[in-house]
Design an enzyme around this catalytic site. Structure first.
Site, PDB file in Angstrom:
ATOM      1  N   ARG A 217       0.738  -1.043   0.007  1.00 40.56           N
ATOM      2  CA  ARG A 217       0.020  -0.036   0.003  1.00 40.56           C
ATOM      3  C   ARG A 217       0.738   1.273  -0.141  1.00 40.56           C
ATOM      4  O   ARG A 217       2.073   1.009   0.582  1.00 40.56           O
ATOM      5  CB  ARG A 217      -1.104   0.038   1.199  1.00 40.56           C
TER       6      ARG A 217
ATOM      7  N   ASP B  85       9.909  -3.727   8.094  1.00 40.55           N
ATOM      8  CA  ASP B  85       8.398  -3.251   8.465  1.00 40.55           C
ATOM      9  C   ASP B  85       8.204  -3.517  10.109  1.00 40.55           C
ATOM     10  O   ASP B  85       7.522  -2.606  10.710  1.00 40.55           O
ATOM     11  CB  ASP B  85       7.356  -4.037   7.842  1.00 40.55           C
TER      12      ASP B  85
END
Length: 472
Positions: free
Chosen positions: A16, A238
């Site tokens: 995203r 992440d």
């Protein structure tokens, strides 16, 4: 055009692009692009479509521009451990093999006479996982030594995507630390270890830290997306980004980044690399400003995502996550439980059948419905969260008083309640986009919008809803 900052957050199942702005000290996020990420079978291995990912990164930048945004900087984060090799002309050598591939299955045994794992853990502080980069490189050396011989550069997945954007090759610290080739204390490549393994030292570049500006977009990229901006290193792992976005109330909070993987742990200022920590299989991953993310990897929502995908393939329509949660609630009395750390759940042909088989192997009642399979997964995750917290308290000598959950899993209030009940601790859930938010926080700090990490974390509490769940 609205000035903003852009986080590209790519996970194992989707990616995203999220625009971030700050108004009156409050952070605002807006998703402008989303895409799927799936493993592919190539040349006998499970691989990432790395060219497709690179193109999706560019398409997301164009989508941001087309929606009226003008990013000042962009940062990319992804999962850890996976990599590509490049030759002297910057061309990629071989496929981007994924960590779920089975090529590393026997590597720990092979390496034990060369570098005993106890020594490896003491030097790097990185937990054992069969897919660690060190094992992937050794597997590649066995199968394709010609690729290592031709290689001039080693880039992890976000490093490579940055190179595709701006033409600069750089190894970022938080991701590099997960390779088990970086010294826990030295915070740089362990040359003696690399030499023992027979790997070419020249491929490992200087390690850069989050906040480093790499450069501007390549001319052809800038022309296509309609603007130019700087590429900035966030915590490119992440989990490193997600941990930054935890609005912990004090130093007695456990962090849980809940997504495809569940990463449960705390921030430490020094690594813990003793034999007790090794036995418990906790890891010391590098974090922002050289904090250590002391945590345990738990299989996480991968099991639920796999069930959902499998049901979609069977029926043609994937059930929603709320539908799966409702199915579990309807079977809340089912007592099935499995070990989420069992390698059988890493990449099974059928997650549903594997959960059933694990229950049968343990002499338990076998789940007969989707709801019972789901409840077994929820029982197992919440149990393993509690076990990890118990181990954490023993290893650090601290007592923790809350669990702070960020990431997509923070929206699952059924799992949040089960976690609170199992651990006997209050859960604070949110923000949901923890990883993208942590990515943006580094960009905000680099731009001078916030003076330091603590001020950025303080702003989270005023910017996003944090839900409290008490144990019942």
């Amino acid at each position: 055009m609205q000035s903003c900052y852009l986080a590209v957050d790519i996970g194992a199942s989707s990616g995203r692009h999220i625009v971030g702005t700050v108004q009156d000290g409050r952070m605002k996020l807006q998703e402008v692009y989303r895409f799927e990420n799936r493993l592919q079978e190539r040349n006998g291995h499970l691989c990432w479509d790395i060219d497709g990912l690179a193109q999706q990164v560019v398409e997301g930048l164009k989508a941001a521009h087309d929606q009226g945004f003008a990013p000042v900087t962009v940062g990319i984060d992804t999962w850890a451990v996976d990599f590509v090799l490049l030759d002297g002309q910057g061309n990629r050598l071989g496929d981007a093999v994924a960590y779920r591939d089975k090529r590393t299955a026997d590597q720990r045994r092979k390496l034990e006479p060369v570098v005993p794992f106890a020594e490896l853990y003491r030097r790097t502080g990185i937990q054992y996982q069969p897919f660690n980069t060190i094992y992937q490189l050794c597997a590649l050396k066995d199968e394709h030594p010609e690729q290592l011989q031709a290689a001039e550069h080693f880039l992890m997945i976000p490093d490579y995507l940055n190179y595709c954007l701006c033409g600069v090759m750089a190894n970022e610290y938080t991701n590099a630390s997960t390779t088990a080739l970086v010294g826990a204390e030295s915070k740089t490549w362990d040359d003696a270890l690399i030499e023992k393994l027979g790997l070419p030292r020249k491929i490992f570049g200087a390690i850069r830290t989050p906040g480093t500006v790499l450069g501007h977009l390549r001319e052809e990229v800038s022309r296509y997306v309609g603007f130019d901006c700087q590429v900035v290193l966030p915590a490119t792992h992440d989990t490193g980004s997600a941990f930054l976005a935890v609005p912990a109330r004090d130093d007695k909070a456990v962090y849980l980044s809940s997504g495809t993987w569940s990463l449960l742990g705390v921030e430490n200022l020094t690594p813990i690399t003793g034999p007790e920590s090794e036995a418990a299989n906790f890891t010391n991953e590098g974090g922002y400003e050289y904090r250590y993310r002391y945590l345990k990897n738990i299989m996480g929502l991968w099991m639920i995502q796999s069930v959902r995908r499998e049901l979609g393939e069977q029926t043609g329509t994937r059930p929603s996550f709320p539908e799966l949660i409702a199915a579990a609630e309807g079977a809340h009395d089912f007592a099935g439980i499995v070990s989420t750390g069992d390698q059988r759940f890493l990449a099974p042909a059928s997650m549903i059948e594997e959960v059933k088989a694990a229950c049968a192997d343990a002499g338990q009642t076998v789940p007969a419905t989707v709801g019972e399979v789901m409840q077994t997964i929820y029982n197992s995750l919440s149990r393993d969260y509690r076990k990890a917290i118990d181990e954490l308290q023993t290893l650090t000598g601290k007592r923790y008083t809350s669990i702070n959950i960020v990431g997509g899993g923070s929206q699952d209030m059924y799992l949040n309640q089960m976690t609170a009940n199992a651990a006997g601790l209050p859960v604070f859930a949110g923000p949901t986009e923890g990883t993208a938010l942590g990515n943006l926080m580094v960009q905000f700090i680099a731009a001078g919008i916030y003076p330091d990490l603590q001020s950025a974390r303080d702003a989270i509490k005023n910017s996003f809803e944090i839900k409290e769940v008490l144990p019942q």
